[in-house]
Design a protein around this motif. Structure first.
Motif, PDB file in Angstrom:
ATOM      1  N   ILE B  13       0.849  -1.193   0.000  1.00 20.43           N
ATOM      2  CA  ILE B  13       0.000   0.000   0.000  1.00 20.43           C
ATOM      3  C   ILE B  13       0.887   1.247   0.000  1.00 20.43           C
ATOM      4  CG2 ILE B  13      -0.207   0.230   2.526  1.00 20.43           C
ATOM      5  CD1 ILE B  13      -3.199   0.960   2.051  1.00 20.43           C
ATOM      6  N   PRO B  14       0.549   2.262  -0.807  1.00 17.31           N
ATOM      7  CA  PRO B  14       1.365   3.488  -0.812  1.00 17.31           C
ATOM      8  C   PRO B  14       1.439   4.101   0.597  1.00 17.31           C
ATOM      9  CG  PRO B  14      -0.137   3.467  -2.695  1.00 17.31           C
ATOM     10  CD  PRO B  14      -0.530   2.310  -1.818  1.00 17.31           C
ATOM     11  N   ARG B  15       2.624   4.577   0.966  1.00 18.82           N
ATOM     12  CA  ARG B  15       2.816   5.152   2.302  1.00 18.82           C
ATOM     13  C   ARG B  15       2.731   6.674   2.293  1.00 18.82           C
ATOM     14  NH1 ARG B  15       4.336   1.130   6.006  1.00 18.82           N
ATOM     15  NH2 ARG B  15       4.133  -0.832   4.881  1.00 18.82           N
ATOM     16  N   GLN B  16       2.596   7.252   1.091  1.00 23.87           N
ATOM     17  CA  GLN B  16       2.501   8.714   0.980  1.00 23.87           C
ATOM     18  C   GLN B  16       1.403   9.071  -0.014  1.00 23.87           C
ATOM     19  OE1 GLN B  16       6.662   9.238  -0.279  1.00 23.87           O
ATOM     20  NE2 GLN B  16       7.008  10.349   1.648  1.00 23.87           N
ATOM     21  N   TRP B  17       0.737  10.185   0.234  1.00 29.81           N
ATOM     22  CA  TRP B  17      -0.195  10.728  -0.750  1.00 29.81           C
ATOM     23  C   TRP B  17       0.583  11.603  -1.728  1.00 29.81           C
ATOM     24  CZ3 TRP B  17      -2.389  11.903   4.473  1.00 29.81           C
ATOM     25  CH2 TRP B  17      -3.426  11.039   4.846  1.00 29.81           C
ATOM     26  N   TYR B  18       0.030  11.764  -2.922  1.00 28.05           N
ATOM     27  CA  TYR B  18       0.658  12.618  -3.929  1.00 28.05           C
ATOM     28  C   TYR B  18      -0.056  13.971  -3.999  1.00 28.05           C
ATOM     29  CZ  TYR B  18       1.776  14.674  -8.412  1.00 28.05           C
ATOM     30  OH  TYR B  18       2.140  15.565  -9.382  1.00 28.05           O
ATOM     31  N   ASN B  19       0.729  15.036  -3.937  1.00 25.35           N
ATOM     32  CA  ASN B  19       0.188  16.388  -3.982  1.00 25.35           C
ATOM     33  C   ASN B  19       0.570  17.050  -5.300  1.00 25.35           C
ATOM     34  OD1 ASN B  19      -0.731  18.943  -3.495  1.00 25.35           O
ATOM     35  ND2 ASN B  19       0.671  19.391  -1.797  1.00 25.35           N
ATOM     36  N   VAL B  20      -0.371  17.181  -6.207  1.00 25.80           N
ATOM     37  CA  VAL B  20      -0.089  17.716  -7.547  1.00 25.80           C
ATOM     38  C   VAL B  20       0.338  19.180  -7.494  1.00 25.80           C
ATOM     39  CG1 VAL B  20      -2.400  18.560  -8.152  1.00 25.80           C
ATOM     40  CG2 VAL B  20      -0.952  17.567  -9.949  1.00 25.80           C
ATOM     41  N   MET B  21       0.044  19.851  -6.383  1.00 23.56           N
ATOM     42  CA  MET B  21       0.420  21.268  -6.245  1.00 23.56           C
ATOM     43  C   MET B  21       1.930  21.484  -6.408  1.00 23.56           C
ATOM     44  SD  MET B  21      -2.389  22.930  -5.793  1.00 23.56           S
ATOM     45  CE  MET B  21      -1.964  24.497  -5.047  1.00 23.56           C
ATOM     46  N   ALA B  22       2.687  20.420  -6.116  1.00 21.59           N
ATOM     47  CA  ALA B  22       4.147  20.547  -6.236  1.00 21.59           C
ATOM     48  C   ALA B  22       4.600  20.606  -7.687  1.00 21.59           C
ATOM     49  CB  ALA B  22       4.823  19.371  -5.539  1.00 21.59           C
ATOM     50  N   ASP B  23       3.784  20.157  -8.598  1.00 23.99           N
ATOM     51  CA  ASP B  23       4.242  19.938  -9.976  1.00 23.99           C
ATOM     52  C   ASP B  23       3.520  20.760 -11.035  1.00 23.99           C
ATOM     53  OD1 ASP B  23       6.193  18.027  -9.275  1.00 23.99           O
ATOM     54  OD2 ASP B  23       4.632  16.490  -9.078  1.00 23.99           O
ATOM     55  N   LEU B  24       2.575  21.598 -10.637  1.00 24.50           N
ATOM     56  CA  LEU B  24       1.811  22.349 -11.645  1.00 24.50           C
ATOM     57  C   LEU B  24       2.749  23.216 -12.477  1.00 24.50           C
ATOM     58  CD1 LEU B  24      -1.299  23.586  -9.589  1.00 24.50           C
ATOM     59  CD2 LEU B  24      -1.158  21.636 -11.157  1.00 24.50           C
ATOM     60  N   PRO B  25       2.666  23.113 -13.806  1.00 27.22           N
ATOM     61  CA  PRO B  25       3.577  23.917 -14.655  1.00 27.22           C
ATOM     62  C   PRO B  25       3.238  25.415 -14.594  1.00 27.22           C
ATOM     63  CG  PRO B  25       2.487  22.173 -15.919  1.00 27.22           C
ATOM     64  CD  PRO B  25       1.818  22.227 -14.600  1.00 27.22           C
ATOM     65  N   THR B  26       1.968  25.732 -14.350  1.00 24.91           N
ATOM     66  CA  THR B  26       1.582  27.146 -14.216  1.00 24.91           C
ATOM     67  C   THR B  26       0.885  27.303 -12.872  1.00 24.91           C
ATOM     68  OG1 THR B  26      -0.520  26.689 -15.314  1.00 24.91           O
ATOM     69  CG2 THR B  26       1.264  27.516 -16.692  1.00 24.91           C
ATOM     70  N   PRO B  27       1.081  28.433 -12.219  1.00 24.08           N
ATOM     71  CA  PRO B  27       0.532  28.562 -10.854  1.00 24.08           C
ATOM     72  C   PRO B  27      -0.991  28.707 -10.854  1.00 24.08           C
ATOM     73  CG  PRO B  27       1.538  30.623 -11.549  1.00 24.08           C
ATOM     74  CD  PRO B  27       1.825  29.633 -12.642  1.00 24.08           C
ATOM     75  N   MET B  28      -1.617  28.220  -9.786  1.00 23.72           N
ATOM     76  CA  MET B  28      -3.054  28.408  -9.608  1.00 23.72           C
ATOM     77  C   MET B  28      -3.330  29.763  -8.983  1.00 23.72           C
ATOM     78  SD  MET B  28      -4.445  24.762  -8.194  1.00 23.72           S
ATOM     79  CE  MET B  28      -5.952  25.496  -7.556  1.00 23.72           C
ATOM     80  N   LYS B  29      -4.501  30.297  -9.295  1.00 24.09           N
ATOM     81  CA  LYS B  29      -4.951  31.503  -8.607  1.00 24.09           C
ATOM     82  C   LYS B  29      -5.259  31.140  -7.147  1.00 24.09           C
ATOM     83  CE  LYS B  29      -5.145  33.797 -12.479  1.00 24.09           C
ATOM     84  NZ  LYS B  29      -4.338  34.995 -12.763  1.00 24.09           N
ATOM     85  N   PRO B  30      -5.020  32.039  -6.221  1.00 24.00           N
ATOM     86  CA  PRO B  30      -5.309  31.719  -4.814  1.00 24.00           C
ATOM     87  C   PRO B  30      -6.798  31.897  -4.490  1.00 24.00           C
ATOM     88  CG  PRO B  30      -4.477  33.944  -4.977  1.00 24.00           C
ATOM     89  CD  PRO B  30      -4.468  33.389  -6.386  1.00 24.00           C
ATOM     90  N   PRO B  31      -7.294  31.199  -3.472  1.00 23.92           N
ATOM     91  CA  PRO B  31      -8.630  31.510  -2.957  1.00 23.92           C
ATOM     92  C   PRO B  31      -8.596  32.904  -2.327  1.00 23.92           C
ATOM     93  CG  PRO B  31      -7.739  29.488  -1.957  1.00 23.92           C
ATOM     94  CD  PRO B  31      -6.630  30.110  -2.735  1.00 23.92           C
ATOM     95  N   LEU B  32      -9.692  33.633  -2.430  1.00 24.90           N
ATOM     96  CA  LEU B  32      -9.731  35.008  -1.917  1.00 24.90           C
ATOM     97  C   LEU B  32     -10.655  35.120  -0.702  1.00 24.90           C
ATOM     98  CD1 LEU B  32     -10.077  37.081  -5.235  1.00 24.90           C
ATOM     99  CD2 LEU B  32      -7.978  36.332  -4.051  1.00 24.90           C
ATOM    100  N   HIS B  33     -10.295  36.017   0.208  1.00 24.36           N
ATOM    101  CA  HIS B  33     -11.198  36.369   1.303  1.00 24.36           C
ATOM    102  C   HIS B  33     -12.309  37.228   0.721  1.00 24.36           C
ATOM    103  CE1 HIS B  33     -12.756  38.148   4.942  1.00 24.36           C
ATOM    104  NE2 HIS B  33     -12.037  37.291   5.667  1.00 24.36           N
ATOM    105  N   PRO B  34     -13.555  36.854   0.899  1.00 25.12           N
ATOM    106  CA  PRO B  34     -14.635  37.593   0.237  1.00 25.12           C
ATOM    107  C   PRO B  34     -14.757  39.029   0.746  1.00 25.12           C
ATOM    108  CG  PRO B  34     -15.529  35.892   1.713  1.00 25.12           C
ATOM    109  CD  PRO B  34     -14.055  35.698   1.674  1.00 25.12           C
ATOM    110  N   GLY B  35     -14.346  39.271   1.980  1.00 25.41           N
ATOM    111  CA  GLY B  35     -14.445  40.632   2.527  1.00 25.41           C
ATOM    112  C   GLY B  35     -13.381  41.544   1.964  1.00 25.41           C
ATOM    113  N   THR B  36     -12.125  41.070   1.951  1.00 27.46           N
ATOM    114  CA  THR B  36     -11.002  41.928   1.550  1.00 27.46           C
ATOM    115  C   THR B  36     -10.625  41.773   0.090  1.00 27.46           C
ATOM    116  OG1 THR B  36      -9.360  40.224   2.041  1.00 27.46           O
ATOM    117  CG2 THR B  36     -10.052  41.622   3.882  1.00 27.46           C
ATOM    118  N   GLY B  37     -11.042  40.668  -0.531  1.00 24.70           N
ATOM    119  CA  GLY B  37     -10.610  40.406  -1.904  1.00 24.70           C
ATOM    120  C   GLY B  37      -9.150  39.973  -1.973  1.00 24.70           C
ATOM    121  N   GLN B  38      -8.525  39.758  -0.821  1.00 20.33           N
ATOM    122  CA  GLN B  38      -7.116  39.336  -0.767  1.00 20.33           C
ATOM    123  C   GLN B  38      -7.026  37.821  -0.594  1.00 20.33           C
ATOM    124  OE1 GLN B  38      -4.413  41.460  -1.181  1.00 20.33           O
ATOM    125  NE2 GLN B  38      -6.154  42.763  -1.767  1.00 20.33           N
TER     126      GLN B  38
END
Lengths: 453, 453
Positions: B13-38
């Motif tokens: 059984i695999p002992r680690q999960w795989y996180n695709v965030m480490a390998d994305l060729p282009t960055p994802m947009k971040p989630p935003l705080h709805p109040g501040t837009g940041q």
């Protein structure tokens, strides 16, 4: 990490079924023709079953080859995993190792397809064009529906009306697998019409449904009937469970002290137990325990007698523990255990003290089943909860005796299509049923004039 | 005999999960705080999730160790078998080999426990004393109920009232596993009371149920909330599916041409697909296809936009394909696919053309599912039928093109608790739902003033 599951490779699947008839130390009484009182002959059953199955019913050959076509369908879910119930063990805190065969992994969720697949196959090669059967709660009817679909045979299931109305999900399974499922009594058979004429609102019974399915088979060209338990050939097909379990226990280097199963007609219990009973015959020590409901205490309170397999007296007279063919068990949720008789092979082995019967009331079984679901995850069928209750007892006994024990049992199926039973238990709507001795004596009036085995 | 199943030993059984965030060729947009837009900060989510899960939500670490306690629970059913659908292949008569991961073998019957187990575990070690969640059809609620029971955490599930009434079996599963399941809207939260004041007979919605579960979590001491799809950490936990599949396919010496799954919030699809998407980044060729319903065509017809994950706007603004947070999908039986948005990771990969989305209407999906059940035996969940319909399409395409293809897909769960959907289909009570373009434009008014990604 602690190992939980033991698998066999597909290539390790047993290629032969085990037939305990070859090894019985004392002979069994034969089934009798009810008209003549003489042992039945193969031709007596030819209107109901195809000849290849009738031959297996009477066979005393120890090993019977599993046809390639059957093996290929078995492989859809077999070999089934052997589990160790480590979380349940920890919960009980007793000196036991608990192993179980998980028969819930089949597409129908129970052990029933082990018998349904070969029955559909043998009918197909014998030229049968259509199969009828009956079902109570629906485990058998759904398994046979799937098997018939896989071999291209139309299948009609007469389902006890009260179950048809109360448990719609198994009817839906049968339809999804392409079978026709009718609420019995129907107006399509003479038996059904007779019942409806007298009781238009009849809730039906397993006895009526069997009679309808048999009448349909014998009056329709190229149609045969299939029975999901009790008979020798059904127990033969189920032996794949125990044969696999032995290979898996061998891999672990462990031999069980106790082998257990729940008992309705006897097929899932026999499937696991009979290959171990064979070891008893050669002097090995293993305790074999069958768990039945207190509401239908066939082995623990019934006499060993000749009786019919069904209410309408369509079957031969079978030598078995019975509560009388007209006994209607209380409406417990373990529908698969509500049968008045017990497989003749199992009955014989109980009588000869190779198998110990125990009875459990449904309150105790659901208590055990809930504990199981909350520790092991898998939700057991209400039938399966009976053997889990017996496992708890054996574990407690081991603790009292201060002895380490290895328990192996058959987890006959999951309860995902029986959740209303858990709901009734959790909301306090269930009750215990214990059959008073005088009721049993009353029930047995039906068989008092039959030949004695 | 033809091999059907490929297992891994428990030790594999695999002992680690795989996180695709480490390998994305282009960055994802971040989630935003709805109040501040940041971009949101970890502390913005601390009232809802424990910090260890928040850290994983934001993690860019490629491999994340699976805790021993989680592995031990996974082993109750994992590694799940890799099946070859030989009977379905024969039925289609196309030049394809079809492999599938059978996630229906879990106690809850779906892939959902892959995420529920670590969520319960991480909450337990973070000191959470109680968990709340919402559920639609009940797959997620039942999986989390089991997981919470295994780690000794009380669990309350807000279940959309219409499903609570129409699909009682999953509520019963939750109770059997010891959780509390309430029909939402309830009068226990302000959100629920507000809805009931205006609509005493409200059938509820996923949006209301999420809002109730979050309100309960943030207003009750030591209580946290758990979400069953969409977010990065959920997709991370599900990666065990694809990691196992790769090991199993390696054993067979086969690499798939096409990898497929059905898409609701995206978690089961991501679980199988993301480890293969990682191969795309290194130049390997594999087609990745996600199948969604035409009644909720998020990826195929929605814009890529910032939107809330729920109707009540309790979540951050997520960058995703969306039909608008107030979109109520048609009442198709694949309840798990009735979600207005799509996991941000999956949305990003669709936008960057690593994943091809397809949409299927429910009539076509049930047609495919019935064919599956009648050839392979196992009855698929209505959600799973969507990917099976897509598999049929790919097989037909291979035939037209005269090319041999290997298809691998995620069989996300069985349909034994969804049989009423099959019943409705077989009795002609279902219909196709195709969302007209003008309806989509109307739905999207809700997000027109939000920041654009």
């Amino acid at each position: 990490m602690e190992q939980i599951k033991t698998f066999l490779d597909e290539s390790e699947i047993p290629r032969q079924w085990y037939n305990v008839m070859a090894d019985l130390p004392t002979p069994m009484k034969p089934p009798l023709h009810p008209g003549t009182g003489q042992p039945i002959k193969p031709e007596d059953m030819a209107a109901i079953f195809p000849m290849n199955i009738i031959e297996q019913e009477a066979s005393t050959q120890r090993w019977i080859d599993i046809p390639e076509e059957v093996l290929q369908k078995y492989l859809l879910w077999r070999p089934s995993p052997l589990y160790r119930a480590r979380n349940f063990e920890k919960l009980l805190g007793c000196p036991v190792k608990i192993y179980y065969k998980n028969e819930g992994v089949s597409p129908a969720g129970s052990h029933k397809p082990n018998a349904a697949i070969p029955m559909a196959y043998y009918n197909k090669v014998a030229g049968t064009k259509r199969i009828t059967t009956e079902t109570g709660a629906g485990q058998w009817g759904s398994a046979l529906s799937m098997a018939c679909q896989m071999f291209g045979l139309p299948c009609r299931v007469y389902m006890v009306r009260i179950s048809y109305d109360q448990k719609p999900y198994r009817r839906m399974m049968m339809n999804t697998w392409g079978a026709e499922c009718l609420a019995s009594p129907t107006n399509l058979t003479q038996v059904g019409r007779n019942v409806l004429a007298e009781h238009p609102d009849s809730p039906g019974s397993l006895g009526i449904a069997i009679s309808e399915a048999i009448e349909d088979a014998v009056t329709t060209p190229n149609t045969k009937y299939a029975l999901g338990s009790v008979l020798n050939h059904v127990l033969l097909y189920q032996s794949i469970i125990g044969l696999e379990a032995k290979k898996q226990m061998d891999k672990l280097g462990i031999y069980p002290d106790i082998v257990m199963g729940c008992c309705g007609g006897g097929s899932n219990f026999a499937g696991l137990a009979l290959p171990y009973v064979a070891d008893l015959f050669t002097g090995k020590k293993v305790k074999i325990v069958g768990a039945e409901p207190t509401s239908c205490p066939t082995m623990t309170k019934g006499p060993f007698a000749y009786d019919f397999g069904d209410l309408a007296k369509s079957t031969p007279l079978l030598p078995m523990y019975t509560l009388g063919h007209d006994y209607i068990p209380a409406p417990i949720h373990a529908g698969g255990l509500r049968y008045h008789g017990m497989a003749p092979i199992i009955s014989h082995l109980v009588r000869e003290s190779f198998i110990e019967p125990r009875a459990y009331d449904q309150m105790k079984t659901f208590e055990a089943g809930i504990k199981w679901a909350r520790s092991e995850g898998f939700i057991p069928a209400p039938e399966t909860n009976h053997v889990i209750a017996a496992v708890v007892d054996e574990a407690m006994r081991a603790k009292e005796e201060g002895k380490e024990k290895v328990i192996l049992f058959n987890w006959s199926g999951h309860g995902l299509v029986d959740l209303s039973a858990y709901d009734a238990y959790l909301s306090g709507k269930l009750q215990a049923y214990e059959l008073p001795d005088e009721e049993i004596e009353k029930a047995l009036l039906a068989i008092k004039d039959f030949p004695k085995p």
